[in-house]
Design a protein around this motif. Structure first.
Motif, mmCIF file in Angstrom:
data_model
loop_
_atom_site.group_PDB
_atom_site.id
_atom_site.type_symbol
_atom_site.label_atom_id
_atom_site.label_comp_id
_atom_site.label_asym_id
_atom_site.label_seq_id
_atom_site.Cartn_x
_atom_site.Cartn_y
_atom_site.Cartn_z
ATOM 1 N N UNK A 23 5.214 0.959 -8.641
ATOM 2 C CA UNK A 23 4.400 -0.248 -8.866
ATOM 3 C C UNK A 23 5.221 -1.523 -8.990
ATOM 4 N N UNK A 24 6.451 -1.453 -9.417
ATOM 5 C CA UNK A 24 7.264 -2.673 -9.575
ATOM 6 C C UNK A 24 7.493 -3.342 -8.223
ATOM 7 N N UNK A 25 7.930 -2.514 -7.238
ATOM 8 C CA UNK A 25 8.163 -3.092 -5.909
ATOM 9 C C UNK A 25 6.839 -3.484 -5.249
ATOM 10 N N UNK A 80 5.673 -7.176 -3.699
ATOM 11 C CA UNK A 80 5.040 -7.436 -2.412
ATOM 12 C C UNK A 80 3.734 -8.208 -2.585
ATOM 13 N N UNK A 81 2.933 -7.802 -3.591
ATOM 14 C CA UNK A 81 1.674 -8.508 -3.823
ATOM 15 C C UNK A 81 1.939 -9.963 -4.229
ATOM 16 N N UNK A 82 2.961 -10.179 -5.056
ATOM 17 C CA UNK A 82 3.309 -11.552 -5.457
ATOM 18 C C UNK A 82 3.708 -12.389 -4.246
ATOM 19 N N UNK A 83 4.448 -11.754 -3.332
ATOM 20 C CA UNK A 83 4.856 -12.478 -2.125
ATOM 21 C C UNK A 83 3.644 -12.818 -1.265
ATOM 22 N N UNK A 124 0.807 -1.206 0.000
ATOM 23 C CA UNK A 124 0.000 0.000 0.000
ATOM 24 C C UNK A 124 0.845 1.264 0.000
ATOM 25 N N UNK A 125 1.916 1.283 0.798
ATOM 26 C CA UNK A 125 2.775 2.472 0.824
ATOM 27 C C UNK A 125 3.554 2.636 -0.476
ATOM 28 N N UNK A 126 3.955 1.515 -1.090
ATOM 29 C CA UNK A 126 4.681 1.597 -2.348
ATOM 30 C C UNK A 126 3.797 2.153 -3.465
ATOM 31 N N UNK A 127 2.517 1.820 -3.415
ATOM 32 C CA UNK A 127 1.618 2.374 -4.422
ATOM 33 C C UNK A 127 1.518 3.894 -4.265
ATOM 34 N N UNK A 128 1.550 4.367 -3.002
ATOM 35 C CA UNK A 128 1.503 5.816 -2.776
ATOM 36 C C UNK A 128 2.762 6.512 -3.288
ATOM 37 N N UNK A 129 3.875 5.806 -3.351
ATOM 38 C CA UNK A 129 5.140 6.409 -3.817
ATOM 39 C C UNK A 129 5.354 6.179 -5.306
#
Length: 348
Positions: A238-240, A244-247, A230-235
């Motif tokens: 999308x790759x990272x 996270x979603x894959x994990x 969720x925090x990565x989407x805010x930054x």
């Protein structure tokens, strides 16, 4: 029950309760025997000139000697005493004995067969005493040859009754042994059922603990990865976030596979209902991937091994794996790990 208690119980054993059919048969037997005896004695065919003429007293004594067989199974020893008393009374008043000896014969057989062991010995002694008294009273219608025949007849009746009693007691012993065997088998089956129930309970508890560890670890990793995604989407990374979603997906799949494996323990066959194979039970060799997943979830972790790895029993390996897994799960919960980091290979 001790070895010495059985004989005492046998000696003092009460006569079993009679069924209405048995009571009716004994009563009918007594009526028939009394009728035949009175018919023969009153006809005078068994009388001698020195005998007393039939009267009320001789009839009463005859009925006592023969009719008492109605009680032969309920009161065996008492029946024998009454039958012998009736015959001795006829001898004493010089009445016609004749067919009245049927009563003592039937009563002697019943006393030895149906009575207790102690009363059987008393019955034999009572017969011997009655024969001795009969000889002393010198019956007017009993010759020496007749006395010998009567004694031999009583001896034959007692031998037959003793043989019958021995066979009945042997059958009772077999029945008791069979009942004891059935009781032992029932108790053994109860013990086996209790043991199986205890084993099943222990297995359910083990599965519960395993599910707790699997779900707890998986949920902790997924919560951390979901927060990081969720925090990565805010930054705008999308790759990272995708990593996270894959994990999260992989962790969920692994958790589901382990859950299917644990629940499959209570099922038959080697696959689940949907045909998917069960995941092998975790061992010490699975610690490296476990540490790597925790690192990727955002908790820096390092695995250090000393010495040469040795093979351990599956139960010990699983216990060690779950201990490490629980420790790492608790660290994930309380370390505020939130940023997935590239996996770091554990050092050896």
């Amino acid at each position: 029950m001790t070895a010495t208690s059985a004989p005492r119980q046998d000696r003092d054993r009460p006569v079993p309760a009679l069924s209405p059919r048995q009571t009716g048969f004994d009563l009918l037997l007594a009526v028939v025997c009394v009728a035949i005896t009175l018919a023969v004695n009153l006809s005078g065919s068994e009388s001698v000139s020195a005998n007393r003429e039939p009267d009320a007293l001789t009839v009463v004594l005859t009925v006592l000697a023969v009719g008492s067989v109605a009680l032969r199974r309920r009161f065996p020893l008492t029946t024998l005493a009454l039958a012998l008393a009736g015959v001795l009374g006829l001898v004493l008043v010089k009445g016609t004995v004749g067919m009245a000896t049927i009563g003592p014969f039937v009563a002697a057989y019943a006393a030895v067969t149906y009575g207790s062991a102690r009363n059987s010995r008393r019955a034999i002694a009572l017969v011997i005493l009655a024969l001795a008294l009969a000889v002393l009273l010198n019956p007017v219608d009993l010759s020496p040859e007749g006395a010998i025949i009567s004694g031999a007849a009583f001896a034959g009746v007692i031998l037959l009754a003793t043989s019958t009693r021995a066979r009945r007691e042997a059958a009772e012993v077999d029945v008791r042994a069979a009942e004891q065997q059935v009781t032992l088998e029932r108790e053994r089956a109860d013990v086996e059922r209790e043991r199986a129930s205890f084993t099943a309970t222990q297995e359910r508890l083990r599965i519960t603990r395993e599910l707790h560890d699997v779900i707890g670890h998986a949920m902790s990793v997924m919560v951390v990865q979901a927060g990081a995604a969720g925090r990565l989407l805010d930054t705008a990374d999308p790759a990272r976030a995708r990593i996270a979603v894959t994990e999260i997906e992989n962790t969920g799949r692994r958790a589901m596979a382990e859950m299917r494996h644990l629940l499959g323990v209570v099922r038959d066959g080697g696959t689940e209902g949907d045909g998917s194979p069960r995941t092998p039970t975790p061992t010490l060799e699975d610690l490296r991937p476990l540490v790597a997943r925790v690192e990727q979830a955002g908790l820096p972790a390092t695995m250090v091994m000393h010495g040469v790895p040795l093979e351990v029993p599956p139960g010990i390996g699983l216990a060690a794996y779950r201990i490490v897994q629980e420790a790492l799960t608790n660290c994930l919960k309380h370390s505020n790990a939130s940023t997935p980091t590239p996996p770091v290979h554990p050092s050896t």
